[in-house]
Motif scaffolding. Sequence first.
Motif, short mmCIF file in Angstrom:
data_model
loop_
_atom_site.label_atom_id
_atom_site.label_comp_id
_atom_site.label_asym_id
_atom_site.label_seq_id
_atom_site.Cartn_x
_atom_site.Cartn_y
_atom_site.Cartn_z
N PRO B 184 27.50 -22.25 -54.96
CA PRO B 184 26.45 -22.12 -53.95
C PRO B 184 25.16 -21.45 -54.45
O PRO B 184 24.09 -21.74 -53.93
CB PRO B 184 27.11 -21.27 -52.86
CG PRO B 184 28.26 -20.61 -53.51
CD PRO B 184 28.70 -21.52 -54.60
N SER B 185 25.28 -20.57 -55.44
CA SER B 185 24.06 -19.89 -55.89
C SER B 185 23.77 -20.07 -57.37
O SER B 185 22.62 -20.15 -57.78
CB SER B 185 24.14 -18.40 -55.55
OG SER B 185 25.29 -17.85 -56.15
N ASP B 186 24.79 -20.14 -58.18
CA ASP B 186 24.61 -20.35 -59.62
C ASP B 186 24.45 -21.85 -59.85
O ASP B 186 25.42 -22.60 -59.88
CB ASP B 186 25.82 -19.80 -60.37
CG ASP B 186 25.70 -19.98 -61.88
OD1 ASP B 186 24.73 -20.64 -62.32
OD2 ASP B 186 26.56 -19.47 -62.61
N ILE B 187 23.20 -22.25 -60.02
CA ILE B 187 22.90 -23.69 -60.06
C ILE B 187 23.52 -24.39 -61.27
O ILE B 187 23.69 -25.61 -61.28
CB ILE B 187 21.37 -23.91 -59.97
CG1 ILE B 187 21.05 -25.32 -59.48
CG2 ILE B 187 20.68 -23.60 -61.30
CD1 ILE B 187 19.68 -25.50 -58.92
N MET B 204 26.44 -25.90 -66.84
CA MET B 204 25.41 -26.83 -67.29
C MET B 204 24.26 -26.08 -67.95
O MET B 204 23.22 -26.65 -68.21
CB MET B 204 24.85 -27.61 -66.11
CG MET B 204 25.86 -28.38 -65.32
SD MET B 204 25.02 -29.37 -64.09
CE MET B 204 25.21 -28.37 -62.65
N LYS B 205 24.44 -24.80 -68.20
CA LYS B 205 23.34 -23.97 -68.66
C LYS B 205 22.66 -24.54 -69.90
O LYS B 205 21.44 -24.67 -69.93
CB LYS B 205 23.85 -22.55 -68.94
CG LYS B 205 22.75 -21.53 -68.96
CD LYS B 205 23.32 -20.12 -68.93
CE LYS B 205 22.18 -19.12 -68.88
NZ LYS B 205 22.69 -17.75 -68.88
N TRP B 208 20.59 -27.68 -69.10
CA TRP B 208 19.70 -27.69 -67.94
C TRP B 208 18.37 -28.38 -68.23
O TRP B 208 17.75 -28.94 -67.33
CB TRP B 208 19.50 -26.27 -67.40
CG TRP B 208 18.97 -26.33 -66.01
CD1 TRP B 208 17.71 -26.02 -65.59
CD2 TRP B 208 19.67 -26.78 -64.84
NE1 TRP B 208 17.58 -26.25 -64.24
CE2 TRP B 208 18.77 -26.72 -63.76
CE3 TRP B 208 20.97 -27.26 -64.61
CZ2 TRP B 208 19.12 -27.09 -62.46
CZ3 TRP B 208 21.32 -27.63 -63.32
CH2 TRP B 208 20.41 -27.55 -62.28
N THR B 209 17.93 -28.34 -69.48
CA THR B 209 16.66 -29.02 -69.80
C THR B 209 16.76 -30.50 -69.46
O THR B 209 15.78 -31.11 -69.02
CB THR B 209 16.32 -28.88 -71.29
OG1 THR B 209 17.47 -29.22 -72.04
CG2 THR B 209 15.85 -27.48 -71.63
N TYR B 210 17.93 -31.07 -69.64
CA TYR B 210 18.10 -32.49 -69.33
C TYR B 210 18.03 -32.72 -67.82
O TYR B 210 17.52 -33.73 -67.36
CB TYR B 210 19.42 -33.01 -69.90
CG TYR B 210 19.45 -32.94 -71.40
CD1 TYR B 210 18.76 -33.86 -72.16
CD2 TYR B 210 20.12 -31.91 -72.05
CE1 TYR B 210 18.75 -33.79 -73.54
CE2 TYR B 210 20.12 -31.82 -73.43
CZ TYR B 210 19.42 -32.76 -74.17
OH TYR B 210 19.42 -32.67 -75.53
N GLN B 230 31.63 -31.69 -72.78
CA GLN B 230 33.03 -31.92 -73.11
C GLN B 230 33.94 -30.73 -72.82
O GLN B 230 35.14 -30.89 -72.68
CB GLN B 230 33.17 -32.28 -74.59
CG GLN B 230 32.55 -33.61 -74.93
CD GLN B 230 33.25 -34.26 -76.11
OE1 GLN B 230 34.46 -34.28 -76.18
NE2 GLN B 230 32.47 -34.79 -77.03
N PHE B 231 33.31 -29.55 -72.77
CA PHE B 231 34.17 -28.37 -72.67
C PHE B 231 33.85 -27.53 -71.45
O PHE B 231 32.75 -27.05 -71.29
CB PHE B 231 34.04 -27.53 -73.95
CG PHE B 231 34.50 -28.29 -75.16
CD1 PHE B 231 35.84 -28.44 -75.42
CD2 PHE B 231 33.58 -28.88 -76.01
CE1 PHE B 231 36.26 -29.17 -76.52
CE2 PHE B 231 33.99 -29.62 -77.12
CZ PHE B 231 35.34 -29.76 -77.36
N PRO B 232 34.83 -27.37 -70.58
CA PRO B 232 34.63 -26.51 -69.42
C PRO B 232 34.68 -25.04 -69.84
O PRO B 232 35.17 -24.72 -70.93
CB PRO B 232 35.81 -26.86 -68.51
CG PRO B 232 36.83 -27.48 -69.37
CD PRO B 232 36.17 -27.98 -70.61
N VAL B 233 34.16 -24.17 -69.00
CA VAL B 233 34.22 -22.74 -69.33
C VAL B 233 35.54 -22.14 -68.89
O VAL B 233 35.93 -21.08 -69.36
CB VAL B 233 33.04 -21.95 -68.71
CG1 VAL B 233 31.74 -22.30 -69.41
CG2 VAL B 233 32.92 -22.19 -67.22
#
Lengths: 327, 370
Positions: B184-187, B204-205, B208-210, B230-233
Amino acid sequence: MFQSAVTEDFSCPFCLVKCANYKGLRYHLTSSHDLFHYEFWVTEDYQVVIVSMRTDVCNSEIIPDNVDPKQQMFFYCYKSARRRKPKSLTQNAKYVHPLVLDSAMPANLNELIDNTDCVPESTERDTYSPDASVTGHSFAEPESAQSVPGSDVAPPAMLQFAKTRKLSVERSDPRNRALLQKRQFFHSHRAQPMALEQVFAERDSEDEVDDDVADLEDRRMLDDFVDVSKDEKQMMHLWNSFVRKQRVLADGHIPWACEAFSKLHGPDLVQSPSLLWCWRLFMIKIWNHGLVESRTLNNCNMILEQYQTQHIIDPNPTSITITSDDR
Amino acid sequence: MTKTTLGCEAAVGSLAPSKKRDYRVTNRLQEGKRPIYAVVFNFIDSRYYNVFATVGGNRVTVYQCLEGGVIAVLQSYIDEDKDESFYTVSWACDADGTPLLVAGGINGIIRVIDAGNERIHKSFVGHGDSVNEIRTQALRPSLVLSASKDESVRLWNVQTGICILIFAGAGGHRNEVLSVDFHPSDIYRIASCGMDNTVKIWSMKEFWTYVERSFTWEGLPSQFPTKYVQFPVLIASIHTNYVDCIRWLGDFILSKSVDNEFILWEPKMKEQSPGEGTVDILQKYPVPECDIWFIKLSCDFHYNTAAIGNREGKIFVWELQTSPPSLIARLSHVQSKSPIRQTAMSFDGSTILSCCEDGTIWRWDTVATA
């Protein structure tokens, strides 16, 4: 102006010598029939020789002025053995089944072929002569081509394909374009529909490594190391990235890679002594492994020294610009 | 893989309704014979808070909730393909505020409908199989996520028609992705879950430029440099069966499997080593007879309450943020017997809609309690 001949047992279309295999045929053609120029082209199903006139050996005696020898060529197709026609059906050693593809073939080309003592029947293959239908078949009737004795070994689709492949760009382009326009193509990785201009574009980057993502993952991978210093990680990252982008694959590439790396990252390396130390240590390591000679080490150090002196003269070297594709 | 920390027992809600609020049926609609898989209010645009959309079969329908339990049909769209079966729909928004409907289903083609001008806006191809859920980024309502049977999640820009990112590959899901949600807040943050029984949290940090580029992209959408994430956190294995619904509640996650409950848990990421981390299950919200997959919960705008249907046509309304969780109401009606695939809570939670396997839509409204 095309003519295609299909033969069996890799026999030569000109003198009918059996050459046993494609390689043999290749040697035979190039050594015994040097009047022609050959292009050898192998696909999954067919082994094809594209025969064209050699301009340098043609003299005006054979080629009339209005005929461009470059335009005169024909194909040699070898049909793979498993679909070969049974011998019993072959009439009178008819190893060669020429099909005239283009009715505009001038008579003098046939003379030419005759002169070179190639296909005995081909003199009658002039489709615009009234008796052309006796043995020759115009490619304009693909159905009838099927009924030519032995022509089943050369399906029209193949001829068509060979023709499209061989034809010069300006000639085949409209047809190719039409085929490519007929259906929708998709990018192989993203599955996004391709615009027509992308279909026709030369570039197909789909199989390439995504450098941005690869760099990111390399950094992430290096971050996991706990017993490696920050400079060492940076050095590893620069090298990994360089090696990937420049496709340094073999041991033999390493000397070049070292010098190129020194040139590319030299300006940055000389500004960070600890990073430079990592690079020198790494070079010594690969020298230990015998991947580079001491001469390469010397060259690299000369490059670095050059940057160092420039760096001392001008601590903010704006004049040194090395073409860098490193992002 | 995550480990569940020991020592703190999750708070389990009691099934005795608090009767804080009571609901009664005010309307019932038979939309068709085919199951209705999704119903959703438009929370993107405050002008249309009382407008909702449903999908069932090859049809997308827009309704409006009026006073006194009245439901008015506003628009209906039918896909030209009779065999299309939409599973999901989400509201989105163009740059100029035009409301858009984004629907997806068995064909894997995402249809973006311009509900303001009553026409198809765009169609997104790319998914190799069915689309199971579509969600909109409330902070940037042109961004939508789609979860697919092809084991991937895609991020799209509905404004420019660009597929920006694909969340799949080495660290991706190993079976159908059933549900996704934006933080909801961390885009930068999203979560996904699916038939591989896992929940994955993605960042997606670095990409994010894309996302920003997708808004200003002038070339063909298909030329956009779509990136693979490819890799989730974090990969969390907290369920032992299909995970068919996931929603962020602040930094916590609500997720649901087929175990007659949904749970609230806290993902604890390890900054240094992505993919690893722990989870802490905080609360459990029992939902009896909720043991089939593809039943999704819905929340009001502020995530104070959640409503979820079950296999027998009953609805459970939970107060989300109290501890232990308290059941506000259990809604049942003699004629509501069919499995409820999804519910929709209105902005303030005063109206609950449910869509059923038998093609009916039910409307429940709060009644004033003494």
